[in-house]
Scaffold this motif. Structure first.
Motif, PDB file in Angstrom:
ATOM      1  N   GLY A  11       0.695  -1.318   0.107  1.00  0.00           N
ATOM      2  CA  GLY A  11       0.050  -0.010   0.021  1.00  0.00           C
ATOM      3  C   GLY A  11       0.801   1.346   0.053  1.00  0.00           C
ATOM      4  N   ARG A  13       4.131   4.012  -1.055  1.00  0.00           N
ATOM      5  CA  ARG A  13       4.600   4.655  -2.424  1.00  0.00           C
ATOM      6  C   ARG A  13       5.346   3.858  -3.516  1.00  0.00           C
ATOM      7  NH1 ARG A  13       7.959   9.090   0.705  1.00  0.00           N
ATOM      8  NH2 ARG A  13       8.472   7.143   1.806  1.00  0.00           N
ATOM      9  N   ARG A  33       0.191  -4.085   6.392  1.00  0.00           N
ATOM     10  CA  ARG A  33      -0.317  -4.049   8.071  1.00  0.00           C
ATOM     11  C   ARG A  33      -1.611  -3.372   7.921  1.00  0.00           C
ATOM     12  NH1 ARG A  33       4.237  -1.313  11.690  1.00  0.00           N
ATOM     13  NH2 ARG A  33       4.206   0.858  10.591  1.00  0.00           N
ATOM     14  N   ALA A  53      -1.412  -7.889   7.605  1.00  0.00           N
ATOM     15  CA  ALA A  53      -0.476  -8.670   8.630  1.00  0.00           C
ATOM     16  C   ALA A  53       0.731  -7.802   8.824  1.00  0.00           C
ATOM     17  CB  ALA A  53      -0.182  -9.825   8.149  1.00  0.00           C
ATOM     18  N   ASP A  54       1.374  -8.063   9.916  1.00  0.00           N
ATOM     19  CA  ASP A  54       2.554  -7.630  10.349  1.00  0.00           C
ATOM     20  C   ASP A  54       3.860  -8.438   9.873  1.00  0.00           C
ATOM     21  OD1 ASP A  54       3.675  -5.014  12.455  1.00  0.00           O
ATOM     22  OD2 ASP A  54       4.985  -6.627  11.856  1.00  0.00           O
ATOM     23  N   PRO A  78      10.276   3.753   6.490  1.00  0.00           N
ATOM     24  CA  PRO A  78      10.869   4.263   5.297  1.00  0.00           C
ATOM     25  C   PRO A  78      11.643   5.723   5.960  1.00  0.00           C
ATOM     26  CG  PRO A  78       8.627   4.692   4.826  1.00  0.00           C
ATOM     27  CD  PRO A  78       8.775   4.148   6.224  1.00  0.00           C
ATOM     28  N   ASN A  90      10.722  -3.237  12.635  1.00  0.00           N
ATOM     29  CA  ASN A  90      10.040  -3.287  11.218  1.00  0.00           C
ATOM     30  C   ASN A  90      10.849  -3.503  10.304  1.00  0.00           C
ATOM     31  OD1 ASN A  90       7.281  -2.365  11.836  1.00  0.00           O
ATOM     32  ND2 ASN A  90       8.458  -0.639  12.672  1.00  0.00           N
ATOM     33  N   ALA A 113      14.036  -3.933  -0.624  1.00  0.00           N
ATOM     34  CA  ALA A 113      14.118  -2.767  -0.941  1.00  0.00           C
ATOM     35  C   ALA A 113      15.301  -2.040   0.049  1.00  0.00           C
ATOM     36  CB  ALA A 113      12.757  -1.785  -0.538  1.00  0.00           C
ATOM     37  N   LEU A 182      12.168   8.164  -4.966  1.00  0.00           N
ATOM     38  CA  LEU A 182      10.905   7.871  -5.628  1.00  0.00           C
ATOM     39  C   LEU A 182       9.992   9.154  -5.569  1.00  0.00           C
ATOM     40  CD1 LEU A 182       9.577   5.532  -7.510  1.00  0.00           C
ATOM     41  CD2 LEU A 182       8.111   5.643  -5.196  1.00  0.00           C
TER      42      LEU A 182
HETATM   43  N1  LIG Z   1       9.931   5.981  -1.042  1.00  0.00           N
HETATM   44  C1  LIG Z   1      11.459   6.113  -1.419  1.00  0.00           C
HETATM   45  O1  LIG Z   1      12.050   7.005  -2.314  1.00  0.00           O
HETATM   46  C2  LIG Z   1      12.375   4.991  -0.813  1.00  0.00           C
HETATM   47  C3  LIG Z   1      11.871   3.782  -0.235  1.00  0.00           C
HETATM   48  N2  LIG Z   1      12.603   2.948   0.175  1.00  0.00           N
HETATM   49  C4  LIG Z   1      12.365   1.634   0.989  1.00  0.00           C
HETATM   50  O2  LIG Z   1      11.055   1.221   0.307  1.00  0.00           O
HETATM   51  C5  LIG Z   1      10.367   0.636   1.107  1.00  0.00           C
HETATM   52  C6  LIG Z   1       8.840   1.215   0.781  1.00  0.00           C
HETATM   53  O3  LIG Z   1       8.857   2.649   0.962  1.00  0.00           O
HETATM   54  P1  LIG Z   1       7.824   3.386   0.855  1.00  0.00           P
HETATM   55  O4  LIG Z   1       6.836   2.786  -0.289  1.00  0.00           O
HETATM   56  O5  LIG Z   1       8.289   4.760   0.426  1.00  0.00           O
HETATM   57  O6  LIG Z   1       7.090   3.540   2.198  1.00  0.00           O
HETATM   58  P2  LIG Z   1       5.705   3.532   2.604  1.00  0.00           P
HETATM   59  O7  LIG Z   1       5.732   3.884   4.011  1.00  0.00           O
HETATM   60  O8  LIG Z   1       4.974   4.483   1.729  1.00  0.00           O
HETATM   61  O9  LIG Z   1       5.234   2.235   2.476  1.00  0.00           O
HETATM   62  C7  LIG Z   1       5.470   1.332   3.254  1.00  0.00           C
HETATM   63  C8  LIG Z   1       4.174   0.279   3.565  1.00  0.00           C
HETATM   64  O10 LIG Z   1       4.691  -0.607   4.345  1.00  0.00           O
HETATM   65  C9  LIG Z   1       3.769  -0.985   5.411  1.00  0.00           C
HETATM   66  N3  LIG Z   1       4.440  -1.568   6.655  1.00  0.00           N
HETATM   67  C10 LIG Z   1       5.594  -0.904   7.347  1.00  0.00           C
HETATM   68  N4  LIG Z   1       6.016  -1.409   8.123  1.00  0.00           N
HETATM   69  C11 LIG Z   1       5.239  -2.761   8.106  1.00  0.00           C
HETATM   70  C12 LIG Z   1       5.208  -3.919   9.033  1.00  0.00           C
HETATM   71  N5  LIG Z   1       5.762  -4.035  10.026  1.00  0.00           N
HETATM   72  N6  LIG Z   1       4.347  -5.081   8.742  1.00  0.00           N
HETATM   73  C13 LIG Z   1       3.639  -4.913   7.599  1.00  0.00           C
HETATM   74  N7  LIG Z   1       3.413  -3.846   6.514  1.00  0.00           N
HETATM   75  C14 LIG Z   1       4.379  -2.729   7.326  1.00  0.00           C
HETATM   76  C15 LIG Z   1       2.962   0.277   5.416  1.00  0.00           C
HETATM   77  O11 LIG Z   1       1.778   0.072   6.207  1.00  0.00           O
HETATM   78  C16 LIG Z   1       3.187   0.817   4.119  1.00  0.00           C
HETATM   79  O12 LIG Z   1       2.014   0.683   3.475  1.00  0.00           O
HETATM   80  C17 LIG Z   1      10.754   0.760   2.583  1.00  0.00           C
HETATM   81  O13 LIG Z   1      11.391  -0.291   2.984  1.00  0.00           O
HETATM   82  C18 LIG Z   1      11.733   1.991   2.266  1.00  0.00           C
HETATM   83  O14 LIG Z   1      12.945   1.901   3.298  1.00  0.00           O
HETATM   84  C19 LIG Z   1      14.000   2.915   0.008  1.00  0.00           C
HETATM   85  C20 LIG Z   1      14.619   4.347  -0.443  1.00  0.00           C
HETATM   86  C21 LIG Z   1      13.955   5.157  -1.177  1.00  0.00           C
END
Ligand SMILES: NC(=O)C1=CN([C@@H]2O[C@H](COP(=O)(O)OP(=O)(O)OC[C@H]3O[C@@H](n4cnc5c(N)ncnc54)[C@H](O)[C@@H]3O)[C@@H](O)[C@H]2O)C=CC1
Ligand SMILES: O=C1O[C@H](COP(=O)(O)O)[C@@H](O)[C@H](O)[C@H]1O
Length: 268
Positions: A11, A13, A33, A53-54, A78, A90, A113, A182
């Motif tokens: 869900g 980005r 989650r 789920a977590d 993130p 996490n 990621a 991103l």
């Molecule tokens: N957006 C970016 O530019 C970048 C993102 N990343 C990595 O990419 C991954 C995704 O990042 P985004 O989409 O930007 O973050 P986001 O916060 O938009 O999405 C993360 C998703 O993971 C879910 N989530 C978080 N902890 C969880 C858990 N313990 N169990 C189940 N679901 C969980 C959240 O509900 C959320 O939907 C992350 O690991 C982040 O570190 C790395 C570098 C750049």
């Protein structure tokens, strides 16, 4: 690929950029989650293929992993300012559960990621801001040791080590994608560092598609578009994954407006 692909953090980005681009091309299992609103779920994905789920819940992860052949693991905290207790739970514990369950289930390909922040410490005072400029030829290529700039970066470097370990132990193909920044539709506005590591939505979806299709053992690659400004090499991603990015932050003004490709002329 016929077998289901598990996408954690679906869900968020990055997950949504992937599903916008290749959501119709795979048989997805989506795990997050937070429940996903219908607008975030590709048409072909049924309720039974969605797992609220977590990732630290091993039993739930095992259930979601049944029959899966490839994983894109995005779920985590993130925030570059995330506190230790959050990244420990996490990003480190959660990633260890997902990788362990995947390896035990015989998953063939696992894309993790990782982040630019796993190597943020290379952006030293003497290198910046020159590093972010198109005429600077300093490059990180994935061969260098991690050098995190914050605890979030430490957690991402740890995820890479976990990937190395599970690959060596079980043979699971693991690719760690050090994602840049991103953003949708245009590069980060008025932000040199962000423009040097821009990853467009289209290139993001294509890159993870290649992670699902290519053959590899253990790899660390950089996930950025083909920006003129760059200090991350994308050669390894091209070579091993067949990554062929289409976007470049140089095609936008510093403020993020697209630059017209062929300005009209009065010449006949
Ligand atoms: N957006 C970016 O530019 C970048 C993102 N990343 C990595 O990419 C991954 C995704 O990042 P985004 O989409 O930007 O973050 P986001 O916060 O938009 O999405 C993360 C998703 O993971 C879910 N989530 C978080 N902890 C969880 C858990 N313990 N169990 C189940 N679901 C969980 C959240 O509900 C959320 O939907 C992350 O690991 C982040 O570190 C790395 C570098 C750049
Ligand atoms: O790992 C991440 O990096 C990007 C870019 O970092 P920034 O320091 O230039 O903002 C960040 O936007 C994203 O939230 C984070 O997960």
């Amino acid at each position: 690929m016929d077998d289901p692909v598990l996408l954690t953090g679906a869900g968020g980005r990055v997950g949504q950029a992937i599903l916008d681009g290749i959501g119709e091309e795979y048989d997805w299992r989506l795990l997050d989650r937070e429940p996903l609103p219908a607008a975030k779920v590709p048409d072909r994905v049924t309720d039974a293929d969605q797992y609220v789920a977590d990732i630290t819940d091993e039993r739930a992860v095992r259930e979601a992993m049944t029959g899966v052949n490839a994983v894109i693991h995005l779920a985590g905290d993130p925030r570059k300012t995330a506190p230790w207790d959050s990244v420990l739970r996490n990003n480190i514990d959660g990633t260890q559960v997902v990788m362990r369950v995947a390896a035990a289930a015989g998953v063939e390909k696992f894309a993790f990621a990782s982040s630019n922040h796993a190597v943020g410490g290379y952006e030293t005072d003497d290198r910046t801001p020159d590093l972010y400029r198109p005429d600077d030829d300093y490059r990180l290529d994935g061969e260098e040791l991690p050098r995190p700039g914050n605890l979030y970066g430490v957690s991402k470097a740890t995820g890479e080590f976990l990937g190395r370990y599970y690959h060596d132990e079980t043979g699971m193909g693991v690719v760690c994608v050090r994602i840049g920044n991103l953003t949708k539709d245009h590069p980060p506005r008025e932000y040199e560092r962000g423009q040097a590591m821009w990853l467009s939505h289209g290139d993001c979806a294509h890159l993870f598609d290649r992670c699902l299709r290519a053959e590899y053992g253990f790899e660390i690659v950089y996930g950025i578009s083909d920006n003129d400004r760059k200090y991350y090499s994308i050669e390894r991603a091209r070579e091993v994954l067949g990554y062929d990015p289409q976007d470049n932050s140089a095609n936008y003004t510093f403020e993020g407006e697209p630059i017209a490709e062929d300005p009209p002329t009065d010449e006949p």
